[in-house]
Design a protein around this motif. Structure first.
Motif, PDB file in Angstrom:
ATOM      1  N   ILE A   2       0.842  -1.205   0.000  1.00  0.00           N
ATOM      2  CA  ILE A   2       0.000   0.000   0.000  1.00  0.00           C
ATOM      3  C   ILE A   2       0.874   1.252   0.000  1.00  0.00           C
ATOM      4  N   LYS A   3       1.928   1.217   0.809  1.00  0.00           N
ATOM      5  CA  LYS A   3       2.836   2.368   0.906  1.00  0.00           C
ATOM      6  C   LYS A   3       3.503   2.636  -0.438  1.00  0.00           C
ATOM      7  N   ASP A   4       3.957   1.586  -1.092  1.00  0.00           N
ATOM      8  CA  ASP A   4       4.637   1.745  -2.385  1.00  0.00           C
ATOM      9  C   ASP A   4       3.690   2.257  -3.469  1.00  0.00           C
ATOM     10  N   THR A   5       2.426   1.848  -3.383  1.00  0.00           N
ATOM     11  CA  THR A   5       1.460   2.228  -4.418  1.00  0.00           C
ATOM     12  C   THR A   5       0.859   3.603  -4.186  1.00  0.00           C
ATOM     13  N   PHE A   6       0.429   3.858  -2.964  1.00  0.00           N
ATOM     14  CA  PHE A   6      -0.329   5.078  -2.694  1.00  0.00           C
ATOM     15  C   PHE A   6       0.384   6.094  -1.789  1.00  0.00           C
ATOM     16  N   ASP A   7       1.512   5.660  -1.203  1.00  0.00           N
ATOM     17  CA  ASP A   7       2.257   6.527  -0.290  1.00  0.00           C
ATOM     18  C   ASP A   7       1.310   7.096   0.775  1.00  0.00           C
ATOM     19  N   ASN A   8       1.197   8.405   0.890  1.00  0.00           N
ATOM     20  CA  ASN A   8       0.337   9.001   1.924  1.00  0.00           C
ATOM     21  C   ASN A   8      -0.984   9.531   1.365  1.00  0.00           C
ATOM     22  N   LYS A   9      -1.392   8.998   0.246  1.00  0.00           N
ATOM     23  CA  LYS A   9      -2.636   9.447  -0.380  1.00  0.00           C
ATOM     24  C   LYS A   9      -3.833   9.088   0.506  1.00  0.00           C
ATOM     25  N   PRO A  10      -4.722  10.034   0.780  1.00  0.00           N
ATOM     26  CA  PRO A  10      -5.907   9.748   1.604  1.00  0.00           C
ATOM     27  C   PRO A  10      -6.775   8.679   0.955  1.00  0.00           C
ATOM     28  N   ILE A  11      -7.376   7.826   1.765  1.00  0.00           N
ATOM     29  CA  ILE A  11      -8.150   6.713   1.208  1.00  0.00           C
ATOM     30  C   ILE A  11      -9.388   7.183   0.454  1.00  0.00           C
ATOM     31  N   ASP A  12      -9.886   8.345   0.776  1.00  0.00           N
ATOM     32  CA  ASP A  12     -11.080   8.805   0.059  1.00  0.00           C
ATOM     33  C   ASP A  12     -10.755   9.338  -1.339  1.00  0.00           C
ATOM     34  N   GLU A  13      -9.447   9.364  -1.677  1.00  0.00           N
ATOM     35  CA  GLU A  13      -9.041   9.789  -3.020  1.00  0.00           C
ATOM     36  C   GLU A  13      -8.644   8.618  -3.915  1.00  0.00           C
ATOM     37  N   ILE A  14      -8.645   7.405  -3.348  1.00  0.00           N
ATOM     38  CA  ILE A  14      -8.263   6.216  -4.121  1.00  0.00           C
ATOM     39  C   ILE A  14      -9.449   5.744  -4.942  1.00  0.00           C
ATOM     40  N   THR A  15      -9.226   5.512  -6.229  1.00  0.00           N
ATOM     41  CA  THR A  15     -10.303   5.065  -7.115  1.00  0.00           C
ATOM     42  C   THR A  15     -10.269   3.548  -7.278  1.00  0.00           C
ATOM     43  N   SER A  16     -11.376   2.991  -7.722  1.00  0.00           N
ATOM     44  CA  SER A  16     -11.462   1.549  -7.963  1.00  0.00           C
ATOM     45  C   SER A  16     -10.449   1.114  -9.018  1.00  0.00           C
ATOM     46  N   MET A  17     -10.235   1.951 -10.030  1.00  0.00           N
ATOM     47  CA  MET A  17      -9.281   1.615 -11.084  1.00  0.00           C
ATOM     48  C   MET A  17      -7.852   1.547 -10.542  1.00  0.00           C
ATOM     49  N   GLN A  18      -7.499   2.506  -9.678  1.00  0.00           N
ATOM     50  CA  GLN A  18      -6.159   2.508  -9.091  1.00  0.00           C
ATOM     51  C   GLN A  18      -5.953   1.274  -8.213  1.00  0.00           C
ATOM     52  N   TYR A  19      -6.985   0.936  -7.470  1.00  0.00           N
ATOM     53  CA  TYR A  19      -6.893  -0.239  -6.595  1.00  0.00           C
ATOM     54  C   TYR A  19      -6.773  -1.512  -7.431  1.00  0.00           C
ATOM     55  N   GLN A  20      -7.537  -1.609  -8.510  1.00  0.00           N
ATOM     56  CA  GLN A  20      -7.469  -2.774  -9.380  1.00  0.00           C
ATOM     57  C   GLN A  20      -6.067  -2.943  -9.960  1.00  0.00           C
ATOM     58  N   LYS A  21      -5.421  -1.842 -10.332  1.00  0.00           N
ATOM     59  CA  LYS A  21      -4.056  -1.902 -10.868  1.00  0.00           C
ATOM     60  C   LYS A  21      -3.085  -2.454  -9.831  1.00  0.00           C
ATOM     61  N   MET A  22      -3.256  -2.048  -8.562  1.00  0.00           N
ATOM     62  CA  MET A  22      -2.382  -2.545  -7.510  1.00  0.00           C
ATOM     63  C   MET A  22      -2.570  -4.051  -7.321  1.00  0.00           C
ATOM     64  N   ILE A  23      -3.826  -4.493  -7.306  1.00  0.00           N
ATOM     65  CA  ILE A  23      -4.116  -5.913  -7.144  1.00  0.00           C
ATOM     66  C   ILE A  23      -3.590  -6.718  -8.333  1.00  0.00           C
ATOM     67  N   ASP A  24      -3.733  -6.174  -9.541  1.00  0.00           N
ATOM     68  CA  ASP A  24      -3.236  -6.855 -10.745  1.00  0.00           C
ATOM     69  C   ASP A  24      -1.713  -7.004 -10.707  1.00  0.00           C
ATOM     70  N   ALA A  25      -1.044  -5.967 -10.231  1.00  0.00           N
ATOM     71  CA  ALA A  25       0.425  -6.009 -10.140  1.00  0.00           C
ATOM     72  C   ALA A  25       0.866  -7.092  -9.160  1.00  0.00           C
ATOM     73  N   TYR A  26       0.158  -7.207  -8.048  1.00  0.00           N
ATOM     74  CA  TYR A  26       0.479  -8.244  -7.057  1.00  0.00           C
ATOM     75  C   TYR A  26       0.218  -9.632  -7.646  1.00  0.00           C
ATOM     76  N   ALA A  27      -0.897  -9.755  -8.393  1.00  0.00           N
ATOM     77  CA  ALA A  27      -1.305 -11.053  -8.936  1.00  0.00           C
ATOM     78  C   ALA A  27      -0.322 -11.601  -9.967  1.00  0.00           C
ATOM     79  N   LYS A  28       0.463 -10.729 -10.598  1.00  0.00           N
ATOM     80  CA  LYS A  28       1.412 -11.180 -11.617  1.00  0.00           C
ATOM     81  C   LYS A  28       2.488 -12.096 -11.044  1.00  0.00           C
TER      82      LYS A  28
END
Length: 283
Positions: A2-28
């Motif tokens: 989470i830190k590497d992907t979003f750093d200190n970005k507030p959770i209310d600014e995270i979009t579903s698309m950004q989260y999906q990209k993080m999960i996809d990167a982990y899944a690889k």
């Protein structure tokens, strides 16, 4: 992650698309089960945030879980010479004051989960019969006490070797003497309760194991749970029956054992096939 992907970005600014990209990167680089577990941790945190009014939407909703590696490809375990090095190190250095080495030796030689190790009590150690009984676990994360084993089949009694019997006898004597001297009590009769009357955290055990592996020059750096996989790999490598391995690890049946260690079992089958042909050719 989470830190590497979003750093200190507030959770209310995270979009579903950004989260999906993080999960996809982990899944690889991880199995689907591991990806699902990570997603589960994050979803739970988001639910708490929504309950506290910090969020009005769940950006994890509808996420697609995938994975690129089979489960057993992610298993990290020690080679036999590395396992022997860990065993020798622990045998030469364990004591009540260095109780983490007792835990590491115990994990390597029994294949028990860390919660099962922490939850072991003296009444479950049979010195005469050379067995230990696993009938509960311990909440080492929140320190709330005992809890049930992972599954009903995890309740089991297994044989232990002479080195473990000797270690446990010495540990019991040193623990008893230290607690008597300092007027401590051990009401739950925990085996691996340290000199501060505490259970060592999983992180603490992992850190100690990492130091040992670096000390002996091991190529593979594993966590405490990797000792369980190491134990299984040693049994498989020595052609121990699947029924016994499943029973010793607390699997409900051999199907789970086969599914978890399919890659190792395939290697064992190939060695067995080669050995069989050599035997038949010599008839």
């Amino acid at each position: 992650m989470i830190k590497d992907t979003f750093d200190n970005k507030p959770i209310d600014e995270i979009t579903s698309m950004q989260y999906q990209k993080m999960i996809d990167a982990y899944a690889k680089k991880h199995a689907k089960a591991s990806t699902s577990r990570i997603n589960g941790y994050i979803r739970k945190a988001i639910k708490y945030a929504m309950n506290d009014g910090l969020l009005n939407r769940d950006f994890t909703f509808g996420v697609i879980i995938s994975g690129s590696a089979p489960k057993d490809a992610n298993l990290k375990f020690l080679e036999q010479n590395e396992a022997a090095g860990v065993k020798t190190f622990c045998l030469n250095n364990y004591s009540f004051k260095d109780i983490v080495y007792c835990q590491i030796l115990f994990g390597l030689m029994t294949g028990c989960r860390y919660g099962e190790v922490c939850g072991l009590t003296w009444d479950c150690v049979d010195f005469k019969g050379k067995t230990i009984t696993i009938n509960k676990s311990y909440d080492y994360m929140r320190k709330t006490g005992f809890k049930k084993t992972k599954t009903a089949s995890s309740v089991r009694t297994i044989l232990i070797d002479h080195d473990l019997i000797t270690m446990l006898k010495k540990l019991k004597m040193e623990q008893k003497e230290y607690y008597f001297e300092h007027k401590f009590t051990n009401p739950n009769k925990l085996v691996f309760l340290d000199k501060k009357k505490e259970i060592i955290s999983n992180n603490g055990a992992n850190y100690a194991l990492k130091r040992i592996l670096e000390e002996i020059g091991a190529k593979n750096i594993i966590t405490f749970h990797g000792l369980r996989h190491t134990h299984a790999s040693m049994l498989i490598g020595n052609n121990v029956s699947l029924d016994y391995i499943a029973e010793r690890l607390g699997h409900s049946d051999t199907t789970i054992t086969v599914k978890t260690y399919s890659h190792l079992l395939q290697e064992s089958r190939e060695r067995g096939a080669a050995k069989s042909l050599k035997f038949l050719e010599g008839l």
